[in-house]
Design an enzyme around this catalytic site. Structure first.
Site, PDB file in Angstrom:
ATOM      1  N   TYR A 165       2.725  -2.339 -11.184  1.00 29.48           N
ATOM      2  CA  TYR A 165       1.584  -2.013 -10.329  1.00 29.48           C
ATOM      3  C   TYR A 165       1.972  -0.981  -9.284  1.00 29.48           C
ATOM      4  O   TYR A 165       3.134  -0.778  -8.967  1.00 29.48           O
ATOM      5  CB  TYR A 165       0.993  -3.271  -9.672  1.00 29.48           C
ATOM      6  CG  TYR A 165       1.847  -3.899  -8.590  1.00 29.48           C
ATOM      7  CD1 TYR A 165       1.720  -3.495  -7.261  1.00 29.48           C
ATOM      8  CD2 TYR A 165       2.762  -4.892  -8.892  1.00 29.48           C
ATOM      9  CE1 TYR A 165       2.488  -4.076  -6.262  1.00 29.48           C
ATOM     10  CE2 TYR A 165       3.533  -5.479  -7.899  1.00 29.48           C
ATOM     11  CZ  TYR A 165       3.396  -5.065  -6.591  1.00 29.48           C
ATOM     12  OH  TYR A 165       4.160  -5.644  -5.604  1.00 29.48           O
ATOM     13  N   CYS A 166       0.943  -0.302  -8.791  1.00 34.05           N
ATOM     14  CA  CYS A 166       1.087   0.655  -7.692  1.00 34.05           C
ATOM     15  C   CYS A 166      -0.076   0.396  -6.744  1.00 34.05           C
ATOM     16  O   CYS A 166      -0.587  -0.712  -6.682  1.00 34.05           O
ATOM     17  CB  CYS A 166       1.118   2.093  -8.223  1.00 34.05           C
ATOM     18  SG  CYS A 166      -0.397   2.601  -9.053  1.00 34.05           S
ATOM     19  N   ARG A 167      -0.529   1.407  -6.039  1.00 37.88           N
ATOM     20  CA  ARG A 167      -1.650   1.218  -5.120  1.00 37.88           C
ATOM     21  C   ARG A 167      -2.968   1.097  -5.875  1.00 37.88           C
ATOM     22  O   ARG A 167      -3.762   0.196  -5.624  1.00 37.88           O
ATOM     23  CB  ARG A 167      -1.719   2.370  -4.113  1.00 37.88           C
ATOM     24  CG  ARG A 167      -2.828   2.188  -3.098  1.00 37.88           C
ATOM     25  CD  ARG A 167      -2.919   3.340  -2.107  1.00 37.88           C
ATOM     26  NE  ARG A 167      -4.087   3.176  -1.281  1.00 37.88           N
ATOM     27  CZ  ARG A 167      -5.332   3.476  -1.652  1.00 37.88           C
ATOM     28  NH1 ARG A 167      -5.568   3.968  -2.849  1.00 37.88           N
ATOM     29  NH2 ARG A 167      -6.350   3.295  -0.838  1.00 37.88           N
TER      30      ARG A 167
END
Length: 112
Positions: A69-71
């Protein structure tokens, strides 16, 4: 549960699905920057900044599901595609990233 199979060798998943497989032992990898990570992480996640991922491929298990995941889900989709191209078949991208995770009412932890 939302699960979408992409042509790029990984699955797009929603926060509820991530919470479920994380509780069952999936690995969580956060590919955001140090500054982003300082604002909060999903509990149990390992921080590997996106630009270091090629150097850390060997550290990522291929025998268990892996959620990246990221932002917002864009960088983590790139990371999932990269890992799938390296033969990792159990990759999952958190659609909407940590923003979707938090908006779904899931907790964030302070990084270790």
């Amino acid at each position: 549960m939302s699960l979408m199979f992409g042509l790029s060798g990984f699955k797009e998943v929603d926060p509820a699905y991530v919470a479920d497989i994380a509780a069952k032992g999936a690995h969580l990898i956060d590919v955001r920057t140090e500054a982003e990570v300082a604002r909060g992480v999903i509990d149990g996640a390992i921080h590997i900044p996106l630009h270091l991922l090629p150097l850390r491929v060997a550290d990522i298990p291929s025998d268990k599901p892996v959620v990246i995941y990221c932002r917002s889900g864009a960088r983590s989709a790139q990371a999932c595609a990269f890992m799938a191209s390296r033969g990792h078949g159990n990759m999952h991208n958190l659609a909407g990233g940590i923003v979707a995770w938090a908006r779904s009412g899931n907790a964030l932890s302070l990084p270790c």
